[in-house]
Design a protein around this motif. Structure first.
Motif, PDB file in Angstrom:
ATOM      1  N   ILE A  36      -4.347  28.606 -25.859  1.00 26.68           N
ATOM      2  CA  ILE A  36      -5.580  27.855 -26.068  1.00 26.68           C
ATOM      3  C   ILE A  36      -6.651  28.672 -26.802  1.00 26.68           C
ATOM      4  O   ILE A  36      -7.738  28.144 -27.087  1.00 26.68           O
ATOM      5  N   TYR A  37      -6.355  29.932 -27.134  1.00 33.56           N
ATOM      6  CA  TYR A  37      -7.301  30.704 -27.937  1.00 33.56           C
ATOM      7  C   TYR A  37      -6.932  30.660 -29.415  1.00 33.56           C
ATOM      8  O   TYR A  37      -7.760  30.390 -30.271  1.00 33.56           O
ATOM      9  N   ARG A  38      -5.667  30.916 -29.722  1.00 34.75           N
ATOM     10  CA  ARG A  38      -5.255  31.050 -31.108  1.00 34.75           C
ATOM     11  C   ARG A  38      -4.333  29.915 -31.569  1.00 34.75           C
ATOM     12  O   ARG A  38      -3.962  29.812 -32.726  1.00 34.75           O
ATOM     13  N   GLY A  39      -3.925  29.061 -30.632  1.00 36.63           N
ATOM     14  CA  GLY A  39      -2.898  28.080 -30.928  1.00 36.63           C
ATOM     15  C   GLY A  39      -3.385  26.778 -31.521  1.00 36.63           C
ATOM     16  O   GLY A  39      -4.530  26.628 -31.948  1.00 36.63           O
ATOM     17  N   LYS A  40      -2.494  25.797 -31.503  1.00 34.81           N
ATOM     18  CA  LYS A  40      -2.718  24.491 -32.109  1.00 34.81           C
ATOM     19  C   LYS A  40      -3.815  23.705 -31.396  1.00 34.81           C
ATOM     20  O   LYS A  40      -4.651  23.056 -32.016  1.00 34.81           O
ATOM     21  N   TYR A  41      -3.803  23.748 -30.070  1.00 29.60           N
ATOM     22  CA  TYR A  41      -4.834  23.087 -29.263  1.00 29.60           C
ATOM     23  C   TYR A  41      -5.594  24.171 -28.507  1.00 29.60           C
ATOM     24  O   TYR A  41      -4.994  24.967 -27.783  1.00 29.60           O
ATOM     25  N   ASP A  55       7.432  29.217 -29.341  1.00 29.79           N
ATOM     26  CA  ASP A  55       7.192  30.102 -30.476  1.00 29.79           C
ATOM     27  C   ASP A  55       6.729  31.471 -29.965  1.00 29.79           C
ATOM     28  O   ASP A  55       5.977  31.569 -28.991  1.00 29.79           O
ATOM     29  N   HIS A  56       7.212  32.513 -30.597  1.00 32.60           N
ATOM     30  CA  HIS A  56       6.920  33.915 -30.269  1.00 32.60           C
ATOM     31  C   HIS A  56       7.583  34.386 -28.978  1.00 32.60           C
ATOM     32  O   HIS A  56       7.322  35.497 -28.515  1.00 32.60           O
ATOM     33  N   ALA A  57       8.439  33.563 -28.379  1.00 27.98           N
ATOM     34  CA  ALA A  57       9.054  33.932 -27.101  1.00 27.98           C
ATOM     35  C   ALA A  57      10.073  35.053 -27.272  1.00 27.98           C
ATOM     36  O   ALA A  57      10.724  35.176 -28.309  1.00 27.98           O
ATOM     37  N   TYR A 102      20.965  24.505 -32.657  1.00 25.20           N
ATOM     38  CA  TYR A 102      20.815  24.034 -31.275  1.00 25.20           C
ATOM     39  C   TYR A 102      19.537  24.560 -30.612  1.00 25.20           C
ATOM     40  O   TYR A 102      19.301  24.324 -29.422  1.00 25.20           O
ATOM     41  N   VAL A 103      18.716  25.258 -31.376  1.00 27.59           N
ATOM     42  CA  VAL A 103      17.473  25.822 -30.848  1.00 27.59           C
ATOM     43  C   VAL A 103      16.284  25.051 -31.420  1.00 27.59           C
ATOM     44  O   VAL A 103      16.195  24.820 -32.629  1.00 27.59           O
ATOM     45  N   HIS A 104      15.377  24.648 -30.544  1.00 28.92           N
ATOM     46  CA  HIS A 104      14.181  23.901 -30.937  1.00 28.92           C
ATOM     47  C   HIS A 104      12.952  24.688 -30.468  1.00 28.92           C
ATOM     48  O   HIS A 104      12.880  25.079 -29.307  1.00 28.92           O
ATOM     49  N   VAL A 105      12.024  24.907 -31.374  1.00 29.30           N
ATOM     50  CA  VAL A 105      10.877  25.768 -31.079  1.00 29.30           C
ATOM     51  C   VAL A 105       9.611  24.941 -30.881  1.00 29.30           C
ATOM     52  O   VAL A 105       9.172  24.218 -31.783  1.00 29.30           O
ATOM     53  N   ALA A 106       9.039  25.049 -29.692  1.00 28.65           N
ATOM     54  CA  ALA A 106       7.775  24.366 -29.373  1.00 28.65           C
ATOM     55  C   ALA A 106       6.608  25.331 -29.574  1.00 28.65           C
ATOM     56  O   ALA A 106       6.772  26.543 -29.430  1.00 28.65           O
ATOM     57  N   HIS A 163      -7.624  18.058 -22.991  1.00 30.01           N
ATOM     58  CA  HIS A 163      -6.458  18.287 -22.139  1.00 30.01           C
ATOM     59  C   HIS A 163      -5.397  19.076 -22.922  1.00 30.01           C
ATOM     60  O   HIS A 163      -4.384  18.513 -23.349  1.00 30.01           O
ATOM     61  N   PRO A 164      -5.599  20.367 -23.124  1.00 26.00           N
ATOM     62  CA  PRO A 164      -4.646  21.146 -23.934  1.00 26.00           C
ATOM     63  C   PRO A 164      -3.245  21.190 -23.330  1.00 26.00           C
ATOM     64  O   PRO A 164      -2.248  21.176 -24.055  1.00 26.00           O
ATOM     65  N   GLY A 165      -3.154  21.215 -22.007  1.00 27.22           N
ATOM     66  CA  GLY A 165      -1.846  21.224 -21.364  1.00 27.22           C
ATOM     67  C   GLY A 165      -1.041  19.985 -21.716  1.00 27.22           C
ATOM     68  O   GLY A 165       0.153  20.063 -22.044  1.00 27.22           O
ATOM     69  N   ASN A 166      -1.685  18.825 -21.652  1.00 26.99           N
ATOM     70  CA  ASN A 166      -1.027  17.571 -22.006  1.00 26.99           C
ATOM     71  C   ASN A 166      -0.640  17.544 -23.479  1.00 26.99           C
ATOM     72  O   ASN A 166       0.444  17.063 -23.847  1.00 26.99           O
ATOM     73  N   ALA A 167      -1.522  18.054 -24.320  1.00 23.58           N
ATOM     74  CA  ALA A 167      -1.267  18.029 -25.765  1.00 23.58           C
ATOM     75  C   ALA A 167      -0.056  18.895 -26.125  1.00 23.58           C
ATOM     76  O   ALA A 167       0.813  18.471 -26.903  1.00 23.58           O
ATOM     77  N   TYR A 168       0.002  20.096 -25.562  1.00 18.85           N
ATOM     78  CA  TYR A 168       1.152  20.964 -25.827  1.00 18.85           C
ATOM     79  C   TYR A 168       2.431  20.365 -25.244  1.00 18.85           C
ATOM     80  O   TYR A 168       3.515  20.466 -25.841  1.00 18.85           O
TER      81      TYR A 168
END
Length: 502
Positions: free
Chosen positions: A174-179, A136-138, A165-169, A185-190
Motif C-alpha cells: 500500500i506504499y509503493r504498489g498499485k493500490y 510479484d517480487h515473491a 502454469y505460474v500466475h503473478v498477482a 479498501h486496498p485489501g479488497n482491491a488487491y
C-alpha cells in the motif's frame, strides 16, 4: 580463538572451491565471523558486530539452552523417523498447539525450500490441479520448483523465466504498489486482482492448485498485507478448487510479537490450508516443517507414494525445536518483539519526519522496513543511497541488509533478544548517515531542507552494466564501491556531491 586460515587464505580457498554464484555479504571487504552470542557476532580480530540480519538465530546466537538440548540428545541417539521416538510426537504436539485447530498434521523436513516444495506437492495432489498464483517480487526458495514460482528470482532470467502454469498477482504493497494507503479498501482491491487472474486462467483452460504468499513479504520489501486481503483471496481460491499456502519461513515463531504466526495478523477468521516454516524453527539448526489439515494429508497419502525424509524429524532436530519453543516462552520473546519492535518503529518514524530520504517506515514486531526514496512525491527508490548506508553501518560494526525490487528497503530482522539499547544505537547511526548523505546530495542544507534537487541520470555505456553504474554511483558518493550481493540492481543514478564524512 586460533584460526585455521587467515582471512585472505579463507577468501582465496572460497574462491577456489565454492561456486561463484554463492555470494558473500559486503563483497568488496567481506567479514570473517568466528563466533557469535545473543545478538552479537565477532570477527577473527575479536571485533563485535550488532547483528540485525539473522532471523535464523531466532532466540539468539549460541543460546546455551538450545546447545544443551542438542548435545544431550546427540549423546543418546540420532536416527531417522521410521523408528518411534517421543521427541517427534512431543514436538509435533507442541508446534500444532500454536496453530489453529484445523492445522494438525506435520511433515518435518530440513529447510524452508524443502518445506515449500513439499507444500506444492500436497496442494497439487489434493486438488488435482497444477497452476500456482504467486505474488510479484515473491521468494519461496532455491530449488527448481520454487525458483519457478519466485518472481524475485525468475524475473532475472528474462521473458523465458516465467512458466505457463505460474500466475503473478500484484504485491499488496500500500506504499509503493498499485493500490495505496489512500484507497478506501486496498485489501479488497488487491484481492479482486487475484480473482481476475483466476478468471483469465480458467478461460484458458488452466486450473489453480494453490495461491502461495509469505504472510509478510520479506525479500519483496517488508510488505505487510492490508486487512482482509488474505480472507478474500482464500475465498476466491477455494471457489476455484485451490488451496492457500502461507509461507512463514521468514516471519514465524513470534517475530510479529502480538501473534505467534504472521498470518494471524489478518484475524481469527483466516486459516490457511497449509503453513510452511523454517529458518527460526531450529535457531540455526537445519530443520523445517509443513503443517496442514487432515483432509489434505490423507489425500497426499492416498496417492500410494510413500513420503520419507532421512533427517526430517530426527530426535536431535526435535530436541532443538522443543528447546527453541521453551526459550521463546521462558524469556517472553514475543513480548520483547512487541515492545522493542514498537520502540524501533517509533524511532524510525521520527527519522521519517526528520529526513527527506525516508519515504516510509513499516513494521510489526521485529520485522521492520525503511523505504528510502529520492523523491517522496514520486516515491523514486534511493538504491545507491541504501547501499551506501549498509556499507557505512558495517564500518560502524552494525550488520543490516537491504532488499525489495529496487534494493532500497533497509531490512530489520534481528534475533529476538534484540534490545531497546540496540535499537537506539542503530537508529542513531542511521540518523547521522542520513544527515551526511542529504547534506552531500543537496536534499538537506545546514539551514533546512532543499526541495529543488536535480539528479543527473547515469546512462550505461556500451559494454557496461547497471551494476557497474550503481557501483560508480556509490563510489562517487562515498569513495568506495559497494556492489549488491546478488548482482541485481534497479535503474541507477549518479549524485553530484562532496565526499561524505564518516
Amino acid at each position: 580463538m586460533a584460526e585455521l586460515y587467515s582471512k585472505a587464505e579463507t577468501l582465496e580457498l572460497r574462491r577456489k572451491h565454492i561456486g561463484p554464484s554463492c555470494k558473500v555479504f559486503f563483497a568488496k571487504d567481506p567479514i570473517k565471523i568466528v563466533r557469535a552470542h545473543g545478538q552479537y557476532m565477532f570477527d577473527e580480530n575479536g571485533e563485535k558486530y550488532l547483528d540485525c540480519i539473522n532471523n535464523v538465530a531466532h532466540v539468539g546466537h549460541s543460546h546455551p539452552q538450545v546447545i544443551k538440548a542438542a548435545v544431550k540428545q546427540m549423546e543418546l541417539l540420532n536416527t531417522n523417523s521410521r523408528f518411534l521416538h517421543d521427541n517427534l510426537v512431543q514436538y509435533a504436539q507442541r508446534l500444532t498447539a500454536t496453530l489453529p485447530e484445523e492445522l494438525s498434521v506435520c511433515y518435518f523436513v530440513n529447510s524452508g525450500s524443502e518445506a515449500n516444495d513439499l507444500a506444492l506437492r500436497l496442494a497439487r495432489q489434493y486438488t488435482g490441479h497444477q497452476d500456482v498464483i504467486t505474488l510479484d517480487h515473491a521468494y519461496h526458495g532455491h530449488v527448481t520448483s520454487l525458483i519457478d514460482i519466485s518472481p524475485y528470482k525468475f524475473n532475472q532470467l528474462g521473458k523465458e523465466g516465467k512458466k505457463e502454469y505460474v500466475h503473478v498477482a500484484p504485491s499488496p504493497d500500500i506504499y509503493r504498489g498499485k493500490y495505496r494507503e489512500d484507497h478506501l479498501h486496498p485489501g479488497n482491491a488487491y484481492a479482486d486482482d487475484v480473482k481476475k487472474i483466476i478468471e483469465v486462467a480458467q478461460k484458458n483452460g488452466r486450473k489453480i492448485a494453490a495461491f502461495i504468499a509469505e504472510s509478510m513479504q520479506s525479500c519483496g520489501g517488508q510488505v505487510i498485507p492490508p486487512a482482509g486481503y488474505f480472507q478474500k483471496v482464500a475465498e476466491t481460491v477455494h471457489k476455484a478448487g485451490g488451496v492457500f499456502i502461507a509461507d512463514e519461513v521468514q516471519v514465524g515463531f513470534g517475530r510479529v510479537g502480538k501473534h505467534f504466526w504472521g498470518f494471524q495478523l489478518q484475524g481469527e477468521d483466516f486459516v490457511p490450508d497449509i503453513v510452511t516454516m523454517g529458518k527460526p524453527i531450529g535457531n540455526g539448526h537445519p530443520m523445517s516443517c509443513v503443517v496442514t489439515t487432515r483432509p489434505i494429508a490423507e489425500a497426499f497419502g492416498a496417492s500410494g507414494l510413500e513420503y520419507f525424509n532421512t533427517f526430517g524429524g530426527n530426535p536431535v532436530s526435535c530436541a532443538i525445536g522443543l528447546a527453541v519453543l521453551d526459550v521463546i516462552e521462558k524469556e517472553d520473546l514475543q513480548r520483547n518483539a512487541t515492545h522493542v519492535g514498537n520502540y524501533l518503529t517509533g524511532l524510525l518514524k521520527e527519522q521519517k519526519e526528520k529526513h527527506p530520504l525516508v519515504g516510509d517506515v513499516r513494521g510489526v514486531g521485529l520485522f521492520v522496513g525503511v523505504d528510502l526514496v529520492k523523491d517522496r512525491q514520486k516515491r523514486t527508490p534511493a538504491t545507491a543511497e541504501a547501499q551506501h548506508i549498509l556499507y557505512q553501518l558495517k564500518e560502524r560494526k552494525i550488520l543490516l541488509s537491504a532488499d525489495g525490487p529496487y534494493r532500497n528497503i533497509l531490512k530489520f530482522k534481528p534475533p529476538m533478544c534484540f534490545s531497546k539499547e540496540d535499537a537506539k544505537f542503530v537508529v542513531d547511526q542511521i540518523d547521522e548517515l542520513l544527515t551526511d548523505l542529504e547534506e552531500a546530495t543537496g536534499l538537506r542544507t545546514r539551514n533546512g531542507l532543499s526541495t529543488n534537487v536535480q539528479y543527473k541520470r547515469k546512462v550505461p555505456t556500451e559494454g557496461s552494466s547497471q551494476l557497474d553504474c550503481l557501483s560508480e554511483s556509490i563510489n562517487h558518493i562515498s569513495g568506495s564501491a559497494c556492489r549488491q550481493e546478488n548482482g541485481f540492481c534497479a535503474e541507477s543514478h549518479t549524485v553530484p556531491c562532496k565526499r561524505i564524512r564518516t
